[in-house]
Design a protein around this motif. Structure first.
Motif, short mmCIF file in Angstrom:
data_model
loop_
_atom_site.label_atom_id
_atom_site.label_comp_id
_atom_site.label_asym_id
_atom_site.label_seq_id
_atom_site.Cartn_x
_atom_site.Cartn_y
_atom_site.Cartn_z
N ARG A 302 0.80 -1.03 0.01
CA ARG A 302 -0.12 0.09 0.12
C ARG A 302 0.82 1.32 -0.09
O ARG A 302 0.68 2.22 -0.72
CB ARG A 302 -1.05 0.18 1.14
CG ARG A 302 -2.04 -0.86 1.32
CD ARG A 302 -2.72 -0.61 2.55
NE ARG A 302 -3.97 -1.65 2.57
CZ ARG A 302 -4.88 -1.78 3.70
NH1 ARG A 302 -4.64 -0.72 4.37
NH2 ARG A 302 -5.97 -2.31 3.84
N ALA A 303 2.02 1.29 1.08
CA ALA A 303 2.84 2.35 0.84
C ALA A 303 3.47 2.72 -0.28
O ALA A 303 3.66 3.78 -0.81
CB ALA A 303 3.78 2.35 2.10
N SER A 306 0.98 4.02 -3.07
CA SER A 306 0.30 5.30 -2.78
C SER A 306 1.00 6.53 -3.37
O SER A 306 0.65 7.44 -3.40
CB SER A 306 0.53 5.47 -1.10
OG SER A 306 1.75 5.79 -0.61
N LEU A 401 11.37 4.68 2.04
CA LEU A 401 9.87 4.21 2.52
C LEU A 401 9.64 3.78 3.79
O LEU A 401 8.71 4.21 4.64
CB LEU A 401 9.38 3.48 1.20
CG LEU A 401 8.00 3.00 1.41
CD1 LEU A 401 6.81 3.98 0.97
CD2 LEU A 401 7.75 1.64 0.93
N ARG A 404 10.14 6.12 6.43
CA ARG A 404 8.97 7.02 6.95
C ARG A 404 7.81 6.04 7.54
O ARG A 404 7.22 6.66 8.41
CB ARG A 404 8.39 7.56 5.53
CG ARG A 404 7.48 8.63 5.78
CD ARG A 404 6.88 9.29 4.28
NE ARG A 404 5.72 10.02 4.63
CZ ARG A 404 5.00 10.42 3.58
NH1 ARG A 404 5.18 10.08 2.36
NH2 ARG A 404 3.98 11.17 3.84
N LEU A 405 7.58 4.98 7.21
CA LEU A 405 6.55 4.09 7.89
C LEU A 405 7.04 4.10 9.32
O LEU A 405 6.14 4.01 10.23
CB LEU A 405 6.62 2.74 7.25
CG LEU A 405 5.73 2.61 5.89
CD1 LEU A 405 5.91 1.14 5.64
CD2 LEU A 405 4.29 2.83 6.23
N PHE A 411 1.57 8.53 8.38
CA PHE A 411 1.81 7.70 7.35
C PHE A 411 1.44 6.18 7.47
O PHE A 411 0.88 5.48 6.62
CB PHE A 411 3.32 7.89 6.56
CG PHE A 411 3.46 7.34 5.52
CD1 PHE A 411 2.92 7.77 4.46
CD2 PHE A 411 4.51 6.21 5.17
CE1 PHE A 411 3.47 7.14 3.08
CE2 PHE A 411 4.71 5.95 4.01
CZ PHE A 411 4.21 6.20 3.08
N LEU A 412 2.07 5.85 8.50
CA LEU A 412 1.76 4.40 9.03
C LEU A 412 0.33 4.10 9.15
O LEU A 412 -0.16 3.09 8.77
CB LEU A 412 2.46 4.20 10.27
CG LEU A 412 2.45 2.52 10.74
CD1 LEU A 412 2.82 1.64 9.70
CD2 LEU A 412 3.26 2.36 12.12
N HIS A 415 -1.65 3.50 5.92
CA HIS A 415 -1.46 2.32 5.09
C HIS A 415 -1.39 0.89 5.89
O HIS A 415 -1.43 -0.09 5.35
CB HIS A 415 0.04 2.34 4.41
CG HIS A 415 0.20 3.53 3.71
ND1 HIS A 415 -0.54 3.84 2.66
CD2 HIS A 415 0.87 4.79 3.80
CE1 HIS A 415 -0.44 4.97 2.04
NE2 HIS A 415 0.75 5.42 2.77
#
Length: 687
Positions: A302-303, A306, A401, A404-405, A411-412, A415
């Motif tokens: 998903r991330a 996106s 990526l 960032r998650l 953001f986490l 997603h």
């Protein structure tokens, strides 16, 4: 069965052992001649350029190494006498022909075989023939060696009903032979149930569940050797890989395949596979469990996707005096079609400019022009097209990526919605912000996440065959990382559910194979114990109802029950004394203890003047004691073991079940004898 003694002064024609020694000497001479023939090859006039010369020179060098005659290793270990000539597809020969079975093929100057490779079809009855199914074998002969010298033989007349079946003494001696140094091959002692797994085809994945001492690691390595023999050309193109739990284990097994003449198999750990970043941090167990959960694959997918946005503006391509306009709705259709195809993110991004260029070419053709592929490539490189691709389908860097998650709660949350609950999200979020990828203290589970994201962006290269040992300790995400390396190939999965010592340890092999992407894999179980003595495995099996209640206990087939003793001690001096006692025997000794007790025991050994080495280091005649933290004991074997403080081994793990599994591993490392020393009470599960 017969094992005649040799008469060194007797007539060789009347002495079967002397005749066999003569054949051994002739075979060694023939092998030496084969090696010299390869060494004398002149490739100056057969290579077109220096690249070909380098490749051919490397192949010749590998062939020379494969033809090495190891002085302390038997060149052949058995002989088969057929009743009739084997089938044409197996080997040519007259009725009643004899074949010597060894580690590699050896032929004389005329090309006639003197030793047959154990992997050849004609050799298979050496492992599978029996009184009930003699497989056209009238006599099977096993040879006994001391070092590299042939010292005895033993005959089994499979077609003689008057000769009762008996356990091979030489086979038992080879199984129980003391070991000093790295793991050795079991090619002379492969059992029928093991041979079936070894010779299973390349196309299928096999999962081997085997308790301590059942030979599962050796079976996996010999299967690689067999597959390289049977499918050498294909695997030479696609490659093979052996994955072990740690460097110590890999060092322990690294000589098995070269001893069988196979030098091209790579070895590594899962951490080696996913080494996209430097691992400098560690996770608490709850965070590692969540990061290793297969649900994280969907969070990452998903991330990544996106980043794709649906176009809202047209693209205007200028070529000379003409302008070509691709409307937003047509761009949207192209993007949605690529998304629906579910191809890799990077592959779709590379395809997008070509799709846009194709739309422009259609317009050109409608206006009467006749553009070719060169025009389409030029349009795909047009600045306006490149700008549109960057805006709609921007590049994704997997490391950034994942960072960032793990650091951006919002953001986490977006997603992981519907996949991880709020508590799980908080568990894997880093407490402090990180400036950059290089500054991050990545944990091992993070590297696996980055590997997953990398594969979503760009397909991982697949090998022809992968062997995964001690697989029970892998997380679902680690299984996925291994599975990516054999999507178009097959795998051999080796492990023991009772020895799973991670918080995310495998619960079932069906589940593991599903995560690996090999749901159609066949699960085999080895229950006959060839390495661990009866008294030792019986004591260790008291833990099975508490750690793996569904598993069948290992049944030792050893005639020698081994040495086993429980000793209550008052301190480290008695532990050191137990080591000294076992070191009086031939072979290797391991002192296994909870990790936290290693410094104290190391100090006590040094004070007593006893030299020791770390796991993975090679033992010598002068230093035969290895000091082993319990966390590194898995997969290792020693002739004799002193196990210090079982209670401390259990308490050293985050939960009792994992601790008991760690103890089960430690209890089952001995091949000939075990002394358990303890000052604290033993775990009640051993009562």
């Amino acid at each position: 069965m017969s094992t005649p003694a040799a008469d060194p002064l007797g007539d060789p024609l009347d002495d079967p052992l002397a005749r066999e020694r003569t054949h051994l000497a002739s075979s060694r001479s023939a092998l030496r001649a084969m090696r010299e023939d390869v060494e004398s090859l002149d490739i100056k006039d057969v290579t077109a350029n220096w690249v070909n010369a380098e490749v051919l020179a490397r192949q010749i060098d590998e062939r020379i190494k494969a033809l090495a005659d190891l002085s302390d290793t038997p060149l052949f270990f058995g002989r088969l006498t057929y009743l009739h000539a084997p089938g044409a597809e197996q080997a040519e020969g007259a009725e009643g022909e004899q074949f010597y079975i060894g580690r590699r093929h050896v032929h004389d100057g005329d090309g006639d075989p003197m030793v047959i490779d154990w992997r050849a079809p004609v050799s298979q009855p050496f492992y599978r023939a029996s009184k009930k199914d003699p497989q056209d074998i009238s006599l099977r002969r096993r040879f006994g060696y001391t070092g590299g010298e042939l010292t005895a033989y033993e005959d089994e007349h499979l077609m003689d009903p008057a000769e009762a079946a008996a356990t091979s003494k030489l086979l038992q001696q080879e199984i129980e032979r003391p070991r000093v140094g790295p793991m050795r091959d079991i090619v002379a002692t492969i059992q029928p149930e093991q041979d079936e797994i070894v010779r299973s085809g390349l196309g299928g994945t096999v999962c081997v569940q085997g308790g301590p001492g059942t030979g599962k690691t050796a079976v996996g390595l010999h299967r690689v050797a067999y597959l390289l023999y049977a499918h050498r050309e294909r695997l030479a193109r696609t490659g093979t890989l052996v994955i072990g739990p740690n460097k110590s284990f890999l060092h322990y097994i690294e000589q098995v395949l070269p001893a069988l003449g196979e030098l091209t198999v790579r070895q590594g750990t899962v951490d080696d596979l996913v080494a996209h970043v430097e691992v400098r941090g560690t996770d608490e167990a709850p965070a590692a469990v969540i990061k290793g959960d297969a649900r994280m694959a969907e969070v990452l997918r998903r991330a990544v996707y996106s980043h794709v946005s649906i176009p809202t503006e047209p693209v205007m391509v200028v070529r000379g005096s003409r302008r070509w306009r691709v409307p937003a709705y047509e761009l949207e259709a192209i993007v949605r079609e690529l998304l629906d195809r579910d191809i890799r993110y990077g592959a779709a991004r590379e395809a997008l400019p070509q799709r846009i260029a194709h739309a422009v070419l259609v317009q050109m053709e409608r206006s009467g022009e006749a553009p070719d592929d060169r025009v389409q490539d030029a349009v795909a490189r047009n600045a306006a097209v490149k700008a549109a691709v960057k805006a709609v389908w921007p590049p994704v860097e997997p490391e950034k990526l994942v960072l960032r998650l793990l650091t951006d709660a919002d953001f986490l949350a977006v997603h992981a919605d519907g996949i991880l609950d709020e508590d799980e999200q908080k568990t894997i979020l880093w407490a402090k912000p990180v400036r950059s990828v290089k500054a991050a203290k990545w944990a091992a589970a993070d590297a696996v996440l980055i590997d997953e994201a990398t594969d979503i962006v760009q397909r991982t290269h697949s090998l022809g065959h992968v062997v995964l040992d001690e697989a029970q300790d892998l997380s679902p995400m680690q299984y996925r990382a291994v599975g990516r390396r054999c999507t178009t190939g097959s795998a051999t999965v080796l492990g023991d559910l009772a020895q799973g010592t991670t918080p995310w340890a495998t619960r079932s092999w069906d589940e593991a194979l599903a995560h690996l992407g090999k749901s159609d894999g066949v699960i085999e179980e080895l229950t006959a114990g060839f390495r661990v003595p009866t008294d030792v495995i019986t004591y260790a099996s008291r833990l099975l109802p508490h750690i793996a209640p569904g598993l069948t206990p290992v049944a030792s087939v050893r005639e020698n029950p081994g040495f086993f003793d429980l000793r209550e001690t008052a301190g480290t001096a008695e532990v050191v004394a137990a080591c000294e006692e076992l070191l009086r025997n031939e072979g290797s000794t391991g002192l296994i203890a909870a990790d936290a007790r290693i410094p104290e025991l190391a100090e006590a050994l040094t004070a007593a003047g006893i030299g020791y080495i770390d796991p993975g280091e090679e033992t010598t005649a002068d230093t035969r004691l290895t000091l082993v933290p319990a966390s590194l004991a898995k997969g290792l074997e020693y002739d004799y073991v002193v196990l210090d403080e079982p209670r401390a081994v259990v308490d050293g793990e985050p939960d009792e079940r994992t601790g008991l599994r760690r103890l089960y591993v430690a209890l089952t490392r001995a091949v000939s004898g075990l002394i358990v020393t303890h000052a604290a009470p033993l775990p009640p599960q051993l009562a």
